[in-house]
Motif scaffolding. Structure first.
Motif, short mmCIF file in Angstrom:
data_model
loop_
_atom_site.label_atom_id
_atom_site.label_comp_id
_atom_site.label_asym_id
_atom_site.label_seq_id
_atom_site.Cartn_x
_atom_site.Cartn_y
_atom_site.Cartn_z
N ALA A 149 0.84 -1.21 0.00
CA ALA A 149 0.00 0.00 0.00
C ALA A 149 0.87 1.26 0.00
O ALA A 149 0.44 2.31 -0.46
N GLU A 150 2.11 1.13 0.50
CA GLU A 150 3.00 2.28 0.57
C GLU A 150 3.45 2.75 -0.82
O GLU A 150 3.96 3.86 -0.96
N VAL A 151 3.28 1.92 -1.83
CA VAL A 151 3.69 2.34 -3.18
C VAL A 151 2.56 2.18 -4.21
O VAL A 151 2.79 2.33 -5.40
N SER A 152 1.35 1.90 -3.74
CA SER A 152 0.31 1.61 -4.73
C SER A 152 -0.57 2.83 -5.01
O SER A 152 -0.68 3.74 -4.19
N MET A 153 -1.19 2.80 -6.18
CA MET A 153 -2.06 3.89 -6.61
C MET A 153 -3.48 3.70 -6.12
O MET A 153 -4.40 4.36 -6.60
N THR A 154 -3.64 2.78 -5.15
CA THR A 154 -5.00 2.45 -4.70
C THR A 154 -5.12 2.64 -3.19
O THR A 154 -4.19 2.35 -2.46
N THR A 171 -3.60 9.13 -5.75
CA THR A 171 -3.71 8.25 -4.57
C THR A 171 -2.34 7.79 -4.09
O THR A 171 -2.20 7.31 -2.97
N ILE A 172 -1.36 7.91 -4.93
CA ILE A 172 -0.02 7.47 -4.55
C ILE A 172 0.49 8.34 -3.39
O ILE A 172 0.30 9.55 -3.40
N PRO A 173 1.09 7.74 -2.34
CA PRO A 173 1.65 8.60 -1.30
C PRO A 173 2.75 9.47 -1.90
O PRO A 173 3.45 9.05 -2.81
N ASN A 174 2.91 10.69 -1.38
CA ASN A 174 3.97 11.56 -1.91
C ASN A 174 5.33 11.12 -1.42
O ASN A 174 6.33 11.31 -2.11
N GLU A 175 5.36 10.54 -0.24
CA GLU A 175 6.65 10.20 0.37
C GLU A 175 6.49 8.96 1.25
O GLU A 175 5.44 8.78 1.87
N VAL A 176 7.54 8.13 1.29
CA VAL A 176 7.49 6.96 2.17
C VAL A 176 8.71 6.98 3.06
O VAL A 176 9.83 7.20 2.59
N SER A 222 11.30 -9.79 -5.38
CA SER A 222 10.48 -9.71 -4.16
C SER A 222 10.27 -11.11 -3.57
O SER A 222 10.39 -11.31 -2.36
N ASN A 223 9.98 -12.08 -4.43
CA ASN A 223 9.73 -13.42 -3.91
C ASN A 223 11.00 -14.08 -3.38
O ASN A 223 10.95 -14.85 -2.42
N GLU A 224 12.11 -13.76 -4.00
CA GLU A 224 13.39 -14.29 -3.48
C GLU A 224 13.54 -13.84 -2.02
O GLU A 224 13.90 -14.64 -1.14
N ALA A 247 10.89 -6.07 -0.15
CA ALA A 247 10.04 -7.05 -0.84
C ALA A 247 8.64 -6.48 -1.04
O ALA A 247 8.02 -6.67 -2.09
N SER A 248 8.14 -5.77 -0.02
CA SER A 248 6.79 -5.23 -0.09
C SER A 248 6.66 -4.18 -1.20
O SER A 248 5.69 -4.19 -1.97
N ILE A 249 7.66 -3.30 -1.30
CA ILE A 249 7.64 -2.29 -2.37
C ILE A 249 7.63 -2.98 -3.73
O ILE A 249 6.88 -2.62 -4.63
N MET A 250 8.51 -3.98 -3.84
CA MET A 250 8.64 -4.64 -5.15
C MET A 250 7.42 -5.48 -5.49
O MET A 250 7.00 -5.54 -6.64
N GLY A 251 6.83 -6.11 -4.46
CA GLY A 251 5.60 -6.88 -4.69
C GLY A 251 4.47 -5.95 -5.12
O GLY A 251 3.68 -6.27 -6.01
N GLY A 252 4.41 -4.77 -4.46
CA GLY A 252 3.39 -3.78 -4.84
C GLY A 252 3.57 -3.36 -6.29
O GLY A 252 2.62 -3.28 -7.07
N ASN A 253 4.82 -3.13 -6.67
CA ASN A 253 5.09 -2.73 -8.05
C ASN A 253 4.83 -3.87 -9.04
O ASN A 253 4.45 -3.62 -10.18
N SER A 254 5.04 -5.11 -8.59
CA SER A 254 4.80 -6.23 -9.52
C SER A 254 3.33 -6.24 -9.94
O SER A 254 3.01 -6.50 -11.09
N ILE A 255 2.41 -5.91 -9.01
CA ILE A 255 1.00 -5.91 -9.43
C ILE A 255 0.60 -4.62 -10.14
O ILE A 255 -0.34 -4.61 -10.92
N THR A 256 1.35 -3.54 -9.89
CA THR A 256 1.09 -2.33 -10.67
C THR A 256 1.30 -2.63 -12.16
O THR A 256 0.51 -2.26 -13.01
N TYR A 257 2.38 -3.35 -12.45
CA TYR A 257 2.72 -3.63 -13.85
C TYR A 257 2.09 -4.93 -14.36
O TYR A 257 2.28 -5.29 -15.52
N ALA A 258 1.38 -5.67 -13.49
CA ALA A 258 0.70 -6.89 -13.95
C ALA A 258 -0.67 -6.91 -13.26
O ALA A 258 -1.39 -5.92 -13.35
#
Ligand code: NAD
Ligand code: ZN
Length: 362
Positions: A149-154, A171-176, A222-224, A247-258
């Protein structure tokens, strides 16, 4: 592959590393001006009596603090209520909205920050690109890792009619601000359930038809990390917590792009009908998905055994046929997820009866 073209947005600033919390005051000060000189803090209720942590937060006299209950997932009615309290608190708008907690608290901060500058009821903004105005500058501070959620547009909200995200560029946070020391107190079960949300984001995006090189790279790395952390290959808890933040940032981004898949579709059914929380709901569902994700399932079971976390069972035992039908309808309506799993002819690959049979096993 089917998706609409979109140029995706990420948070503008990341502050990362142990002890970063002590710099929150500087980050907030940068955003203040003559008119907008105060801050709203939304903080996970866990910290309400944790004086040591609260004392470290730069909370000033003019500021407004909400402690966020996490029993239920974010509701549109509460977002409206928080917004009204913010507007009544000072004659000017706040400079910054801080959301410190898990997915629940971060989504409240993201949604409420937007509703301060967009009139009306937040339920009317559930959907894609319905928000008109940029919100309050939002800084999120994750205290449990996995949702992304820290990097998602939702910002996912439950309204009177539907559970659906407010999704748009704003909806994206401005800063994390990432400080792994904040994760030390997360109970093992929450750490596992929210961590598995991340793992499942990756499995579902990697095995889906919408995957591209960008989503794949994020999901694989992320899964590694998820697997290393939850098979106890990283002995030091602080180090493991720091890695799970990545991992959480990268997992969030993996669903942004898929896109997510079967597990998330069914988990939404449980959430809407039974109010099951996202992380645990995903684990309850994934526990029945060996057929769809055989490799992912095997590793999931290994990690679960090593963490010694029980996945609740029998939660649908007392459900009526009507409730099962409602769960199926909620899952079935998430067309984009099924399309990711099976492709555009997804209805040829799965039936409502199959979905109902899965719900009955949970
Ligand atoms: P959560 O925010 O409810 O937190 C889980 C539990 O951990 C809570 O009881 C909380 O109080 C506790 N907790 C948090 N930090 C703690 C700490 N440092 N020490 C002790 N306890 C702590 O759960 P979650 O899994 O992080 O988030 C779930 C929510 O995220 C759902 O509402 C879901 O819809 C949403 N979500 C959003 C997105 C998105 O893209 N916006 C993606 C996935 C999930
Ligand atoms: Zn999820």
């Amino acid at each position: 592959m089917l998706y609409d073209f979109r140029s995706f947005v990420n948070p503008g600033h990341y502050a990362f590393g142990k002890g970063s919390l002590k710099h929150l005051g500087e980050l907030i000060e940068r955003r203040k001006n003559e008119n907008n000189d105060w801050t709203v803090f939304m903080i996970d209720h866990y910290f309400q009596d944790k004086k040591e942590t609260l004392d470290r937060l730069p909370i000033g006299e003019k500021d407004l603090v909400f402690f966020i209950e996490t029993k239920d997932e974010p509701k549109t009615t509460l977002v409206n209520k928080y917004r009204d309290q913010i507007l009544a608190h000072q004659t000017t708008l706040p400079a910054v909205m801080v959301g410190m907690g898990g997915g629940t608290t971060m989504d409240y901060a993201k949604a409420t920050g937007l509703m301060v500058t967009n009139p009306g009821d937040s339920k009317d903004y559930q959907g894609l690109d319905l928000i008109k105005n940029e919100g309050i500058y939002t800084i999120v501070i994750p205290t449990v890792s996995g949702t992304g959620a820290e990097v998602s547009m939702t910002a996912v909200l439950s309204g009177p009619e539907k559970k659906l995200g407010i999704k748009c560029d704003y909806t994206i946070p401005n800063e994390v601000l990432f400080d792994p020391e904040l994760l030390a107190t997360v109970p093992d079960s929450d750490r596992f359930f929210t961590g598995m949300d991340c793992y499942i984001h990756n499995v579902e995006s990697l095995t889906g038809t919408w995957i591209n090189s960008m989503g794949k790279a994020f999901a694989e790395k992320s899964n590694e990390i998820c697997v290393k952390v939850f098979t106890n290959q990283i002995e030091d808890r602080l180090e493991a917590d720091e890695q799970m933040m990545v991992a959480s940032i990268m997992g969030g981004n993996s669903i942004t792009y898929a896109q997510v898949g079967v597990c998330h579709a069914l988990s939404y059914g449980l959430a809407v009908v039974l109010g099951t929380h996202h992380g645990v709901g995903n684990c309850i569902v994934f526990n029945q998905l060996e057929k769809y994700y055989p490799k992912g399932y095997q590793l999931f079971k290994e990690m679960q055994a090593l963490q010694g976390v029980e996945i609740p069972s029998g939660i649908t035992a007392g459900c009526s046929e009507e409730q099962f039908d409602q769960m199926v309808d909620v899952a079935w309506a998430l067309e984009h997820m099924w399309n990711n799993v099976f492709g555009p002819d997804w209805e040829k690959h799965i039936s409502k009866d199959e979905i109902k049979a899965l719900f009955k096993k949970m």
